[in-house]
Design an enzyme around this catalytic site. Structure first.
Site, PDB file in Angstrom:
ATOM      1  N   ASP A 187      -9.369   3.215  -2.316  1.00 12.54           N
ATOM      2  CA  ASP A 187     -10.312   3.669  -1.295  1.00 12.54           C
ATOM      3  C   ASP A 187     -11.625   4.171  -1.881  1.00 12.54           C
ATOM      4  O   ASP A 187     -11.896   5.376  -1.906  1.00 12.54           O
ATOM      5  CB  ASP A 187      -9.664   4.754  -0.440  1.00 12.54           C
ATOM      6  N   ASP A 195       0.822  -1.216   0.000  1.00 13.37           N
ATOM      7  CA  ASP A 195       0.000   0.000   0.000  1.00 13.37           C
ATOM      8  C   ASP A 195       0.854   1.264   0.000  1.00 13.37           C
ATOM      9  O   ASP A 195       2.073   1.215   0.191  1.00 13.37           O
ATOM     10  CB  ASP A 195      -0.924  -0.038   1.235  1.00 13.37           C
ATOM     11  N   GLU A 200       2.033   4.989  -4.330  1.00 18.33           N
ATOM     12  CA  GLU A 200       1.960   5.879  -5.524  1.00 18.33           C
ATOM     13  C   GLU A 200       3.242   6.686  -5.684  1.00 18.33           C
ATOM     14  O   GLU A 200       3.589   6.961  -6.840  1.00 18.33           O
ATOM     15  CB  GLU A 200       0.752   6.810  -5.404  1.00 18.33           C
TER      16      GLU A 200
END
Ligand code: GLC
Length: 648
Positions: free
Chosen positions: A406, A309, A312
């Site tokens: 999300d 996670d 990015e």
């Protein structure tokens, strides 16, 4: 050498690793005009009125991307509105399908903007802000183009069978007790479960590759206790390493110079969950190898699945933007989602000895984290493992799956999930799925049931919710029978789902397709965006509206309708055309295509209880090719297919 694909270079860029096939250079780029703009190139291709433009993987809007503007620039942004230009991944592959049919992959690690008939411009307009290699893929149909592309970018990651089971997750499970309670809740309610995800609270102060000893005094013993109940544990790993003198991973990373440098040449500091962190320079092979080795603390404890996670990478603020949070607002040009975009100019990578600003290679950061994990796990484990990531770029599909980030507990995001699945498949990401029930917000019983009824067909099938939202585990709701019904359907369908996934991966095909790919001559089917083909035999038409008693279903041909009511499959013949189909909550209706078969198995409480070879065949076909193996071995081959024949 693949001759139906040609490549055309427009300026240099760091290698992305997306295309693995040998592809010939072409002379002049067909279909598009190309004009330099700034340090990049703008490509334009006129569209016909009826052309459909597919692709772009993890983006908002429809399966047909016309009318939208999409920005490939990986972003941690939980506001998945229809016009949100960027999500967590960059999948720069499009297919134009009409009088002319072809595919185009804009392979660039930097920012790219796709305007597809935007504002009715009547053209595809792509701005690649830096160097790009354009791959043009020819084929007789959109499906044929996609298959050629999938072959060129290499075989999909292959998960183990248990990764096709149902998983429960929630940000907030913090200790053994919480996790035991979840496993017990499912078992007591008679609902199957294969894994529970461990979100950041299992760690010691959010430090990667640590385990909070108070909460998990003996991880190995706990993993084995849970495995004894058929439940595996899947910890999260975040991209940033906490700045924590004394932590061995941090110390080694600093000492060996493995972290991205800031613009002054020091280790770049960015705040994520643990506070200030450093980002491993995943673009360097030695850093990937080092990061991958760290998973040993978990694999030694018996863990075989992970989710990556914040890659990015998400940055809440950095040493440069600290204190500027007051400027955070939707209107701030610097701030997107959770990140100041300017921070992406504040650090550098080292690519083959050359310093490269992160901005130039932003979109391949998360993909290289996935690669690091996969290569590490390949070395650490004997068999297949579960791995999925939030951020991605085409090519990362060879190393792991993705989840779509999300989302929220709203009907619109369920519909978006349906539309994204085929687009993701076109870009290689077969093993994918959304946070079922929605991550943010409070899921109603009805929304969760309808979402489960769709996700029961997606390879990654996980219920995940944010801290602070209402409990979203299936056993928490009243009327458990309906939940039991849908979860048990997934396990009854596993012989088919697993087989179709493996066949698609091995033959470079898609697992979930738009109706148009199966019925290209049917002008109505070409426009359907709320039904999908799943594998070679099934058509699904999920209920996507609040309060609906059922839905209108369009069938391009006569099919066998299957109704699952929690106890049995009831079949009947359904004619081609449009039907209103009643679908009570807790039931699932789907269709077996003409001349096809569906193998269904027995009930199971987890995949360890599934015998994929003991199946009953539904449908009016003659034969079904079933892919079968032990669900774990890495030596997969098309030879693992057995032919099933319908008797009588
Ligand atoms: C990110 C992830 C989410 C996770 C949370 C806490 O928002 O996308 O899935 O629960 O971080 O780790």
């Amino acid at each position: 050498m693949i001759t139906t694909i040609k490549k055309y270079s427009f300026g240099a860029h760091a290698p992305t690793g997306a295309v693995t096939a040998q592809v010939e250079e072409g002379d002049t780029l067909p279909y598009f005009s190309a004009q330099s703009e700034g340090r990049g190139t703008r490509f334009r291709c006129p569209l016909e009125k009826d052309d459909i433009v597919y692709g772009l993987g993890e983006t908002m809007r429809g399966i047909d991307k016309r009318g939208g503007r999409y920005v490939s620039f990986n972003t941690d942004n939980p506001h998945h509105k229809q016009d949100m230009p960027s999500l967590y991944g960059s999948h720069n592959f499009i297919v134009v399908d009409g009088k002319k049919t072809f595919g185009a992959f804009f392979d660039t690690p930097a920012r790219a903007v796709f305007e597809i008939d935007y504002g009715g411009s009547g053209e595809v307009n792509v701005l690649c802000e830096r160097g790009v290699t354009v791959y043009i893929v020819e084929g007789e149909s959109a499906h044929a183009v996609v298959r050629r592309f999938l072959r060129a970018v290499g075989r999909s990651y292959l998960p183990p069978l248990w990764a096709f089971g149902f998983g429960q997750s929630r940000w907030g499970y913090k200790d053994e007790r919480d996790i035991r309670r979840i496993a017990r809740g499912y078992a007591k309610a008679g609902m199957p479960l294969d894994y529970i995800c461990m979100d950041i609270d299992y760690m010691d102060r959010y430090i990667d590759f640590t385990v909070n000893k108070k909460r998990f005094p003996d991880l190995k013993a706990f993993v084995s206790e849970m495995k004894g109940k058929g439940v595996r544990l899947v910890p999260i790993v975040d991209a940033g390493i906490k700045v924590e003198p004394g932590d061995p991973v941090y110390e080694e990373g600093v000492q060996k110079g493995y972290f991205c440098k800031n613009i002054e040449g020091k280790d770049f500091c960015a705040a994520v969950w643990p506070g200030m962190t450093h980002f491993p320079d995943f673009l360097r092979p030695e850093v990937r190898a080092w990061f991958g080795r760290q998973y040993k603390v978990y694999t030694d404890a018996g863990i075989e699945g992970f989710w990556n996670d914040m890659n990015e990478p998400a940055i809440f603020y950095s040493e440069y933007t600290k204190g500027k949070t007051g400027e955070r607002s939707e209107g701030d040009p610097l701030y997107r989602g959770n990140t100041f975009l300017s921070d992406y100019r504040n650090f550098c990578h080292n690519i083959e000895g050359k310093e490269v600003n992160h901005w130039e290679v932003h979109n391949i950061f998360g993909a290289n984290m996935t690669r690091a994990s996969a290569e590490g796990l390949d070395a650490l484990l004997g068999g297949r493992y579960l791995l999925f990531s939030r951020s991605s770029y085409i090519g990362a599909h060879r190393y792991g799956g993705i989840w779509t980030g999300d989302n929220s507990s709203c009907w619109d995001h369920l519909r978006q999930n349906v539309r994204q699945m085929p687009s993701l498949n076109m870009c290689g990401f077969l093993y994918s799925g959304a946070d079922t029930g929605g991550f943010g917000g409070n899921a109603s019983r009805e929304l969760l049931l309808r979402w489960l009824a769709f996700s029961a067909f997606t390879p990654l099938f996980r219920d995940h919710a944010s801290k602070g939202t209402r409990p979203q585990e299936c056993f928490r709701f009243r009327g458990k029978k309906d939940f039991r019904s849908i979860l048990s359907l997934r396990y009854r369908l596993l012989p088919y789902i697993y087989s179709e996934f493996m066949k698609a991966a091995l033959s470079f095909d898609m697992y979930m397709q738009p109706l148009a790919f199966g019925y290209p001559q049917d002008s109505r089917a070409r426009r359907v965006e709320d039904e999908l083909l799943v594998g070679g035999s099934l058509l699904i038409a999920p209920v996507l509206e609040k309060g609906a008693k059922g839905r209108l279903v369009y069938l391009p041909e006569a099919m066998t309708e299957v109704r699952w009511d929690g106890a049995s499959f009831r079949t009947r013949q359904a004619a081609a055309g449009e039907h209103f189909v009643k679908v009570p909550l807790g039931e699932v209706v789907f269709y077996i295509r003409k001349g096809k078969l569906l193998p269904v198995g027995g009930a199971a409480m987890h995949t360890g209880e599934c015998d994929l070879s003991a199946v009953t065949l539904l449908g009016d076909g003659e034969e079904y090719e079933q892919y079968l193996d032990d669900g774990l071995t890495r030596s997969v081959s098309e030879g693992n297919i057995r032919l099933l024949r319908r008797l009588g």
